[in-house]
Design a protein around this motif. Structure first.
Motif, short mmCIF file in Angstrom:
data_model
loop_
_atom_site.label_atom_id
_atom_site.label_comp_id
_atom_site.label_asym_id
_atom_site.label_seq_id
_atom_site.Cartn_x
_atom_site.Cartn_y
_atom_site.Cartn_z
N ALA A 25 42.39 32.38 22.16
CA ALA A 25 42.36 33.81 22.53
C ALA A 25 42.45 34.67 21.27
O ALA A 25 41.71 35.66 21.12
N GLY A 26 43.34 34.26 20.35
CA GLY A 26 43.50 35.01 19.10
C GLY A 26 42.23 34.98 18.25
O GLY A 26 41.85 35.99 17.66
N SER A 27 41.59 33.81 18.21
CA SER A 27 40.37 33.69 17.40
C SER A 27 39.23 34.52 17.99
O SER A 27 38.41 35.07 17.26
N TRP A 28 39.18 34.61 19.33
CA TRP A 28 38.13 35.42 19.96
C TRP A 28 38.40 36.91 19.73
O TRP A 28 37.47 37.69 19.54
N TRP A 29 39.66 37.27 19.75
CA TRP A 29 40.03 38.67 19.46
C TRP A 29 39.65 38.99 18.02
O TRP A 29 39.08 40.05 17.72
N ALA A 67 35.95 39.39 17.65
CA ALA A 67 35.49 40.69 18.17
C ALA A 67 35.75 41.81 17.17
O ALA A 67 34.98 42.78 17.11
N HIS A 68 36.84 41.67 16.39
CA HIS A 68 37.22 42.73 15.46
C HIS A 68 36.81 42.44 14.01
O HIS A 68 37.08 43.25 13.12
N THR A 89 38.70 34.70 9.90
CA THR A 89 38.36 34.53 11.32
C THR A 89 37.78 33.14 11.57
O THR A 89 38.12 32.48 12.56
#
Lengths: 32, 222
Positions: free
Chosen positions: B27-31, B34-35, B189
């Protein structure tokens, strides 16, 4: 952007489907 | 409930802990993806790299583990090694499928085509087909030879991994990027995504091994 969203969505769907299939097989094996 | 078939408590607890960590990291890596900064030339579609590259690396780790566990099974004849080989190979197939789906989505923007028969893509597709064959052969056998045949396959098929890895160097005219060179936030990332999918693989492997464990216990009781 659309392709990136599709890529992430497909990855999520594929893994969720696999994990549900795995959970089903575990449940079946436990009752055999 | 047939409790004798259940895995040990420590295994279940470790598995749950690993799953919490894996899901938080993914979840953190996808966030983070995205950023992360948008790449100048390709635009947002470059963000596919954050799921494509780690999945490709984990595919090689998974099939590499199948190779090592297959050797260990043929040496020791302990069912646990065969279970690790089969479980790792199955997860490797899912990761490889992710690679084969996300790759063309990236290629459509980068190369203006969904697929091209260049060395890396072709060798990876052959890898996927051959490891699919591993599962077809394994599921078609029911006797004791199943483990031996699977282990031999797990060793023989490993020959393909160096070919996939080196394909961009060994063949001329390869379109596929040789290395992913990133700096700053983009590199962080990618590293986070790598860590996330490796932990995810470890968590999924523990869950998949649980199935083998239950099946083995049932076979022993029968």
């Amino acid at each position: 952007m659309t392709y990136a969203i599709v890529a992430y969505a497909v990855t999520a769907v594929l893994w969720i489907a696999y994990l549900l299939w795995l959970a089903r097989r575990v449940a079946r094996a436990r009752h055999e | 409930m047939n409790e004798p078939s259940a895995t040990p408590g420590w295994w279940n607890a470790a598995g749950r802990g690993l799953w919490i960590l894996a899901l938080a990291l993914v979840a953190g890596s996808w966030w983070a993806a995205a950023h992360a900064p948008v790449e100048v030339q390709m635009g947002p579609v470059q963000k596919i790299v954050y799921v494509h590259v780690p999945s490709a690396i984990v595919t090689l780790i998974a099939f590499g583990l199948t190779f090592a566990a297959s050797i260990a099974y043929l040496t020791t004849r302990q069912w646990r090694w065969d279970a690790i080989a089969a479980a790792s190979c199955e997860l490797g197939m899912v990761f490889a499928t992710v690679v084969l789906i996300t790759g063309p989505l990236w290629a459509r923007s980068a190369w203006n085509t969904w697929w091209t028969w260049e060395p890396r893509l072709t060798s990876f597709l052959i890898l996927w087909i051959l490891y699919a064959g591993y599962h077809v052969v394994r599921s078609s056998l029911r006797s004791v030879s199943r483990r031996t045949v699977s282990s031999v396959l797990g060793i023989v098929l490993f020959v393909n991994l160096p070919i996939v890895w080196k394909s961009v160097e060994w063949w001329r005219g390869s379109l596929h990027p040789r290395n992913v060179t990133m700096t700053g936030e983009m590199r962080e990332t990618l590293l986070l995504s790598m860590a996330a999918w490796i932990v995810f693989f470890a968590a999924a492997l523990m869950s998949r091994l649980r199935l083998e464990w239950i099946r083995e216990a049932a076979a022993e009781r029968a």
